[in-house]
Design a protein around this motif. Structure first.
Motif, PDB file in Angstrom:
ATOM      1  N   CYS A   1      48.664  43.795  71.160  1.00  0.00           N
ATOM      2  CA  CYS A   1      48.298  43.317  72.480  1.00  0.00           C
ATOM      3  C   CYS A   1      49.503  43.348  73.400  1.00  0.00           C
ATOM      4  CB  CYS A   1      47.765  41.884  72.400  1.00  0.00           C
ATOM      5  SG  CYS A   1      47.348  41.133  73.987  1.00  0.00           S
ATOM      6  N   MET A   2      49.307  43.843  74.618  1.00  0.00           N
ATOM      7  CA  MET A   2      50.316  43.748  75.663  1.00  0.00           C
ATOM      8  C   MET A   2      49.671  43.061  76.865  1.00  0.00           C
ATOM      9  SD  MET A   2      52.348  47.378  75.411  1.00  0.00           S
ATOM     10  CE  MET A   2      53.762  46.758  76.374  1.00  0.00           C
ATOM     11  N   ALA A   3      50.448  42.246  77.520  1.00  0.00           N
ATOM     12  CA  ALA A   3      49.870  41.431  78.576  1.00  0.00           C
ATOM     13  C   ALA A   3      50.828  41.295  79.758  1.00  0.00           C
ATOM     14  CB  ALA A   3      49.521  40.047  78.034  1.00  0.00           C
ATOM     15  N   TRP A   4      50.249  40.981  80.898  1.00  0.00           N
ATOM     16  CA  TRP A   4      51.006  40.649  82.098  1.00  0.00           C
ATOM     17  C   TRP A   4      50.782  39.174  82.423  1.00  0.00           C
ATOM     18  CZ3 TRP A   4      54.618  43.561  84.335  1.00  0.00           C
ATOM     19  CH2 TRP A   4      54.596  44.944  84.129  1.00  0.00           C
ATOM     20  N   PHE A   5      51.874  38.514  82.798  1.00  0.00           N
ATOM     21  CA  PHE A   5      51.839  37.133  83.255  1.00  0.00           C
ATOM     22  C   PHE A   5      52.555  37.065  84.597  1.00  0.00           C
ATOM     23  CE2 PHE A   5      50.423  34.676  79.539  1.00  0.00           C
ATOM     24  CZ  PHE A   5      50.506  35.648  78.545  1.00  0.00           C
ATOM     25  N   ARG A   6      52.343  35.987  85.321  1.00  0.00           N
ATOM     26  CA  ARG A   6      53.106  35.765  86.535  1.00  0.00           C
ATOM     27  C   ARG A   6      53.402  34.281  86.696  1.00  0.00           C
ATOM     28  NH1 ARG A   6      48.902  36.971  91.582  1.00  0.00           N
ATOM     29  NH2 ARG A   6      47.846  34.928  91.578  1.00  0.00           N
ATOM     30  N   GLN A   7      54.511  34.010  87.367  1.00  0.00           N
ATOM     31  CA  GLN A   7      54.898  32.636  87.645  1.00  0.00           C
ATOM     32  C   GLN A   7      55.380  32.537  89.074  1.00  0.00           C
ATOM     33  OE1 GLN A   7      57.810  30.894  84.990  1.00  0.00           O
ATOM     34  NE2 GLN A   7      57.168  28.819  85.555  1.00  0.00           N
ATOM     35  N   ALA A   8      54.646  31.781  89.866  1.00  0.00           N
ATOM     36  CA  ALA A   8      55.024  31.549  91.253  1.00  0.00           C
ATOM     37  C   ALA A   8      56.009  30.380  91.317  1.00  0.00           C
ATOM     38  CB  ALA A   8      53.784  31.244  92.081  1.00  0.00           C
TER      39      ALA A   8
ATOM     40  N   ARG B   1      53.436  29.359  84.504  1.00  0.00           N
ATOM     41  CA  ARG B   1      53.147  30.764  84.245  1.00  0.00           C
ATOM     42  C   ARG B   1      51.682  30.916  83.841  1.00  0.00           C
ATOM     43  NH1 ARG B   1      57.294  33.242  80.334  1.00  0.00           N
ATOM     44  NH2 ARG B   1      56.332  31.745  78.903  1.00  0.00           N
ATOM     45  N   VAL B   2      51.039  31.938  84.401  1.00  0.00           N
ATOM     46  CA  VAL B   2      49.630  32.182  84.096  1.00  0.00           C
ATOM     47  C   VAL B   2      49.428  33.641  83.706  1.00  0.00           C
ATOM     48  CG1 VAL B   2      48.806  30.352  85.608  1.00  0.00           C
ATOM     49  CG2 VAL B   2      49.061  32.666  86.507  1.00  0.00           C
ATOM     50  N   GLY B   3      48.407  33.869  82.910  1.00  0.00           N
ATOM     51  CA  GLY B   3      48.084  35.221  82.498  1.00  0.00           C
ATOM     52  C   GLY B   3      47.398  35.984  83.614  1.00  0.00           C
ATOM     53  N   VAL B   4      47.754  37.243  83.772  1.00  0.00           N
ATOM     54  CA  VAL B   4      47.127  38.124  84.760  1.00  0.00           C
ATOM     55  C   VAL B   4      46.076  38.998  84.082  1.00  0.00           C
ATOM     56  CG1 VAL B   4      47.516  40.000  86.387  1.00  0.00           C
ATOM     57  CG2 VAL B   4      49.190  38.142  86.200  1.00  0.00           C
ATOM     58  N   GLY B   5      46.419  39.521  82.921  1.00  0.00           N
ATOM     59  CA  GLY B   5      45.503  40.356  82.173  1.00  0.00           C
ATOM     60  C   GLY B   5      46.184  40.925  80.954  1.00  0.00           C
ATOM     61  N   ASN B   6      45.398  41.598  80.108  1.00  0.00           N
ATOM     62  CA  ASN B   6      45.965  42.158  78.893  1.00  0.00           C
ATOM     63  C   ASN B   6      45.198  43.389  78.450  1.00  0.00           C
ATOM     64  OD1 ASN B   6      43.674  41.230  77.156  1.00  0.00           O
ATOM     65  ND2 ASN B   6      44.524  39.206  77.609  1.00  0.00           N
ATOM     66  N   ILE B   7      45.838  44.133  77.567  1.00  0.00           N
ATOM     67  CA  ILE B   7      45.230  45.335  76.989  1.00  0.00           C
ATOM     68  C   ILE B   7      45.567  45.359  75.509  1.00  0.00           C
ATOM     69  CG2 ILE B   7      47.239  46.719  77.715  1.00  0.00           C
ATOM     70  CD1 ILE B   7      45.316  49.126  77.939  1.00  0.00           C
ATOM     71  N   ASP B   8      44.566  45.607  74.660  1.00  0.00           N
ATOM     72  CA  ASP B   8      44.860  45.627  73.232  1.00  0.00           C
ATOM     73  C   ASP B   8      44.995  47.067  72.737  1.00  0.00           C
ATOM     74  OD1 ASP B   8      41.467  44.691  72.202  1.00  0.00           O
ATOM     75  OD2 ASP B   8      42.289  46.653  72.707  1.00  0.00           O
ATOM     76  N   SER B   9      45.303  47.207  71.475  1.00  0.00           N
ATOM     77  CA  SER B   9      45.566  48.542  70.926  1.00  0.00           C
ATOM     78  C   SER B   9      44.307  49.398  70.840  1.00  0.00           C
ATOM     79  CB  SER B   9      46.220  48.425  69.547  1.00  0.00           C
ATOM     80  OG  SER B   9      45.391  47.706  68.660  1.00  0.00           O
ATOM     81  N   ASN B  10      43.135  48.786  71.033  1.00  0.00           N
ATOM     82  CA  ASN B  10      41.887  49.540  71.079  1.00  0.00           C
ATOM     83  C   ASN B  10      41.506  49.934  72.512  1.00  0.00           C
ATOM     84  OD1 ASN B  10      40.964  49.507  68.213  1.00  0.00           O
ATOM     85  ND2 ASN B  10      41.107  47.299  68.533  1.00  0.00           N
ATOM     86  N   GLY B  11      42.364  49.559  73.450  1.00  0.00           N
ATOM     87  CA  GLY B  11      42.125  49.919  74.841  1.00  0.00           C
ATOM     88  C   GLY B  11      41.274  48.946  75.616  1.00  0.00           C
TER      89      GLY B  11
ATOM     90  N   TYR C   1      56.635  38.584  87.865  1.00  0.00           N
ATOM     91  CA  TYR C   1      55.668  39.172  86.941  1.00  0.00           C
ATOM     92  C   TYR C   1      56.395  39.596  85.671  1.00  0.00           C
ATOM     93  CZ  TYR C   1      52.094  39.170  90.559  1.00  0.00           C
ATOM     94  OH  TYR C   1      51.183  38.781  91.517  1.00  0.00           O
ATOM     95  N   SER C   2      55.875  39.150  84.538  1.00  0.00           N
ATOM     96  CA  SER C   2      56.490  39.450  83.254  1.00  0.00           C
ATOM     97  C   SER C   2      55.468  40.085  82.320  1.00  0.00           C
ATOM     98  CB  SER C   2      57.010  38.164  82.596  1.00  0.00           C
ATOM     99  OG  SER C   2      57.963  37.509  83.413  1.00  0.00           O
ATOM    100  N   CYS C   3      55.956  40.937  81.438  1.00  0.00           N
ATOM    101  CA  CYS C   3      55.073  41.484  80.424  1.00  0.00           C
ATOM    102  C   CYS C   3      55.411  40.861  79.071  1.00  0.00           C
ATOM    103  CB  CYS C   3      55.136  42.996  80.368  1.00  0.00           C
ATOM    104  SG  CYS C   3      56.738  43.706  79.958  1.00  0.00           S
ATOM    105  N   ALA C   4      54.455  40.920  78.174  1.00  0.00           N
ATOM    106  CA  ALA C   4      54.599  40.321  76.860  1.00  0.00           C
ATOM    107  C   ALA C   4      53.889  41.183  75.832  1.00  0.00           C
ATOM    108  CB  ALA C   4      54.026  38.912  76.850  1.00  0.00           C
ATOM    109  N   ALA C   5      54.308  41.027  74.580  1.00  0.00           N
ATOM    110  CA  ALA C   5      53.698  41.776  73.488  1.00  0.00           C
ATOM    111  C   ALA C   5      53.416  40.837  72.332  1.00  0.00           C
ATOM    112  CB  ALA C   5      54.611  42.909  73.047  1.00  0.00           C
ATOM    113  N   GLY C   6      52.329  41.099  71.636  1.00  0.00           N
ATOM    114  CA  GLY C   6      51.992  40.266  70.494  1.00  0.00           C
ATOM    115  C   GLY C   6      50.611  40.600  69.983  1.00  0.00           C
ATOM    116  N   GLY C   7      49.806  39.547  69.778  1.00  0.00           N
ATOM    117  CA  GLY C   7      48.456  39.753  69.272  1.00  0.00           C
ATOM    118  C   GLY C   7      48.448  39.957  67.764  1.00  0.00           C
TER     119      GLY C   7
END
Length: 122
Positions: free
Chosen positions: A33-40, A45-55, A93-99
């Motif tokens: 899983c890869m995701a975007w977060f943002r913090q104003a 910090r809140v999640g913006v969206g994500n994409i998993d390895s299955n698309g 805006y930050s990205c993250a990896a995991g899942g």
């Protein structure tokens, strides 16, 4: 541990667009899983969206169809296309990896990027 580097932030006027990139140090096709977060400023910090390895892609409700997440495994890079930007979108805006198991619904976040600043003026 995967390392993530964001780029593409900047200052735009309301209604403008930006494309953010998140370059990974490893093969992104193997990241569950890869995701975007943002913090104003002054906010959590809140999640913006994500994409998993299955698309499969998911977005936060506030995106309202304005943002698009994509990933290019050949370049080991995830993208966040920001359209119709509003001053309220100003944030780091930050990205993250995991899942786990090819999904964002399981597992934890294992790595964070340092973030890129997006500033939207009215």
């Amino acid at each position: 541990q995967v390392q993530l580097v964001e780029s593409g932030g900047g200052s735009v006027q309301a209604g403008g667009s930006l494309t953010l990139s998140c370059a990974a140090s490893t093969d992104t096709s193997s990241i569950d899983c890869m995701a975007w977060f943002r913090q104003a400023p002054g906010k959590i910090r809140v999640g913006v969206g994500n994409i998993d390895s299955n698309g499969r892609i998911a977005y936060a409700d506030f995106v309202k169809g304005r943002f698009t997440i994509s990933k290019d495994n050949a370049k080991n890079t995830m993208y966040l296309q920001l359209n119709s930007l509003e001053p309220e979108d100003t944030a780091t805006y930050s990205c993250a990896a995991g899942g786990y198991g090819g999904t964002c619904a399981r597992g934890t976040i294992d790595a964070w990027g340092r973030g890129t600043q997006v500033t939207v003026s009215s």
